[in-house]
Design an enzyme around this catalytic site. Structure first.
Site, PDB file in Angstrom:
ATOM      1  N   LYS A  81       0.847  -1.301   0.057  1.00 29.40           N
ATOM      2  CA  LYS A  81       0.186   0.037  -0.076  1.00 29.40           C
ATOM      3  C   LYS A  81       0.771   1.182   0.009  1.00 29.40           C
ATOM      4  CE  LYS A  81      -3.903   2.217   2.733  1.00 29.40           C
ATOM      5  NZ  LYS A  81      -4.844   1.797   3.919  1.00 29.40           N
ATOM      6  N   SER A 156      -9.742   1.984   3.115  1.00 27.97           N
ATOM      7  CA  SER A 156      -8.897   2.535   2.053  1.00 27.97           C
ATOM      8  C   SER A 156      -7.803   1.659   1.282  1.00 27.97           C
ATOM      9  CB  SER A 156      -8.108   3.661   2.901  1.00 27.97           C
ATOM     10  OG  SER A 156      -7.157   3.213   3.825  1.00 27.97           O
ATOM     11  N   SER A 180      -9.468  -0.453   7.301  1.00 33.65           N
ATOM     12  CA  SER A 180      -9.264  -0.305   6.014  1.00 33.65           C
ATOM     13  C   SER A 180      -8.422  -1.387   5.322  1.00 33.65           C
ATOM     14  CB  SER A 180      -8.202   0.937   5.782  1.00 33.65           C
ATOM     15  OG  SER A 180      -9.010   2.046   5.662  1.00 33.65           O
TER      16      SER A 180
HETATM   17  N1  GLN Z   1     -12.725   4.226   6.444  1.00 33.20           N
HETATM   18  C1  GLN Z   1     -12.743   4.776   7.758  1.00 33.20           C
HETATM   19  C2  GLN Z   1     -11.935   6.145   7.604  1.00 33.20           C
HETATM   20  O1  GLN Z   1     -11.999   6.798   6.570  1.00 33.20           O
HETATM   21  C3  GLN Z   1     -11.104   3.995   8.062  1.00 33.20           C
HETATM   22  C4  GLN Z   1      -9.953   4.299   7.372  1.00 33.20           C
HETATM   23  C5  GLN Z   1      -8.909   3.379   7.663  1.00 33.20           C
HETATM   24  O2  GLN Z   1      -8.835   2.257   8.437  1.00 33.20           O
HETATM   25  N2  GLN Z   1      -7.694   3.814   7.221  1.00 33.20           N
HETATM   26  O3  GLN Z   1     -11.477   6.844   8.512  1.00 33.20           O
END
Ligand code: GLN
Length: 493
Positions: A81, A156, A180
């Site tokens: 990532k 994400s 994420s």
């Molecule tokens: N969807 C969540 C956010 O937007 C979690 C994102 C993540 O785990 N990095 O904060």
């Protein structure tokens, strides 16, 4: 040579063939890039491809295997990532503000993977600074779900999940602050594992919300997730929250036996508005665990779960607003120069460099931390965080694992929630409490549902365990996986 195309192999299967010298790492790497050439145009899982580097690493891996010095990861192509620093390879975090940023150092996990024999095919697409649940907040355009190209892969870690699901890498690393890793794994039909907070060093992981962030693997099998976890975890003095504990050896002791395992099912995770097929698939998975010998308690209650989303959307933006203050155009990345003053240049750097969601989080966090509001918001959120953690502690007094859904819905259409941040935030209602409490959590495939247009979409189940008891979590996940067939499904690309 195996009968299956090489790109379809799990990490473990690929490693077996490598160690038996039936394929070489260069073969696997070429196969991965052939697959990328075939499908990446319609998926967009990568922000940077590193083919030359990968082939060089593959040749080194082959030499190492030849010397009999291989680990299970040696020579198997993986993807990283783009929030994890890679020395000499651009690391953008899905943001314009880091578009030209080439880190001068490797993250701790990259150093460990290199020691294990990393072959890195590339850096994967993601929501900007890991803020998002669909991949659509990437400044470089969205990733598409390999099961349905008009749908999101989740986020994400959108590119990592899609790359593994589509066979462009045998494993990937993601980061998980509020779901994420687990939510995109569920939406793409792969395994996603967030270790206990403190297990994996955050050194070189670009910070979003430091008290919640954790790195973990996305893979096509539970055993593969355990292998990557073993390779990347361990104490690191450069991360002040790193736990000084030995990582258990899990992958080689996995057994299909759940006798005596006490499973709890927290009712609050079956939220209103959850799609029926998600609920029934998760319930069927729990019944399967019962059939394998687990003792299931269907009546566990964690009432403070209802506040987890509110707590998260105070704590995560607050930490983000502090962490993202460093992007001022002076030290890293994109820099605006045309202004009249230093201040104007800084403002314009941030105005042009950050996308809308990142700006929204910075404003939310700055507000929650400002004088006069701190007690009402941030301090209150921290207190509720403690309540949530205590409820989990109490549940784990009488249960070894908890089983829940991962996401209330399967993959949704691109654009469906883009104008409604609250709907987007609700995608993480089952994953966020786990980060709040610092627990380990895994998402694995447990079903498929048919959308109205006939598209088949994967469904995931989540297993949680006590902090640092990843062994119980993997025991349940592996036994369930081996008793079912969901992990053998491949998207019809
Ligand atoms: N969807 C969540 C956010 O937007 C979690 C994102 C993540 O785990 N990095 O904060």
């Amino acid at each position: 040579m195996p009968s299956e195309p090489l790109h379809r192999l799990t990490l473990s299967e690929a490693a077996d063939l490598l160690h038996r010298r039936e394929v070489s790492s260069v073969d696997l790497t070429r196969a991965a890039f052939a697959r990328i050439a075939e499908v990446e145009g319609s998926i967009h899982a990568f922000l940077t491809l590193t083919e030359d580097l990968a082939l060089e690493q593959a040749r080194e891996a082959d030499a190492r295997i030849g010397r009999g010095e291989a680990t299970p990861l040696t020579g198997v192509p993986g993807a990283i990532k783009d929030v994890i620093c890679t020395k000499g390879v651009r690391t953008t975090c899905g943001s314009r503000i880091l578009e030209p940023y080439v880190p001068p150092y490797d993250a701790a996990v990259i150093t460990l993977l290199k020691e294990a024999g990393l072959v890195m095919v590339g850096k994967t697409n993601m929501d900007e600074f890991a803020m998002g649940s669909s991949g659509e907040n990437s400044a470089y355009g969205p990733t598409r779900n390999p099961w349905a190209l008009d749908r999101v892969p989740g986020g994400s870690s959108s590119g990592s999940a899609a790359a593994v699901a589509a066979g462009m890498a045998h494993y990937a690393l993601g980061s998980d602050t509020g779901g994420s890793i687990r939510q995109p794994a569920a939406l793409c039909g792969v395994v996603g594992f967030k270790p206990t907070y403190g297990r994996v060093s955050r050194y070189g992981l670009v910070a979003f919300a430091s008290s919640l962030d954790q790195i973990g693997p996305l893979t096509r099998s539970v055993r593969d997730a355990a292998l990557v976890f073993e390779a990347i975890s361990g104490y690191d003095a450069r991360d002040s929250t790193s736990a000084p504990l030995e990582t258990p050896r899990i992958a080689d002791s996995l057994k299909v036996d759940l006798r005596g395992l006490r499973v709890g099912v927290p009712q609050e995770f079956f939220v209103e508005g959850m799609v029926d097929s998600v609920r029934s698939s998760v319930e069927a998975a729990i019944q399967q665990m019962e059939a394998l010998g687990a003792e299931v308690d269907w009546e566990v209650s964690l009432p403070s779960t209802a506040h987890a989303l509110a707590v998260y959307y105070i704590i995560a933006p607050s930490e983000a607003s502090a962490n993202l203050a460093r992007y001022d155009g002076v030290k890293y990345g994109f820099s605006y120069h045309e202004g009249e003053s230093m201040w104007e240049n800084m403002e314009k750097t941030r105005q042009h460099g950050f996308g809308d969601e990142v700006k929204r989080r910075i404003m939310l966090g700055t507000y929650a931390l400002s004088a006069g509001y701190y007690d009402a918001y941030y301090l209150k959120a921290q207190k509720v965080r403690t309540l949530i953690r205590r409820e989990f502690d109490a549940a784990f007094q009488t249960h070894d694992i908890l089983v829940t859904p991962v996401s209330p819905t399967p993959a949704f259409h691109l654009g469906a929630k883009l104008d409604d941040p609250l709907q987007m935030y609700l995608s993480d209602i089952c994953t966020i409490p786990v980060n709040i409490a610092g627990l380990p959590g895994i998402s694995l495939p447990c079903g498929m549902m048919e959308a109205p247009d006939g598209t088949r979409l994967p469904i995931g189940v989540q297993i949680l365990a006590r902090p640092f008891d990843e062994a119980s979590l993997f025991r349940a996940a592996y036994a369930y996986e081996q008793a079912t067939d969901w992990h053998h499904q491949f998207p019809p690309l």
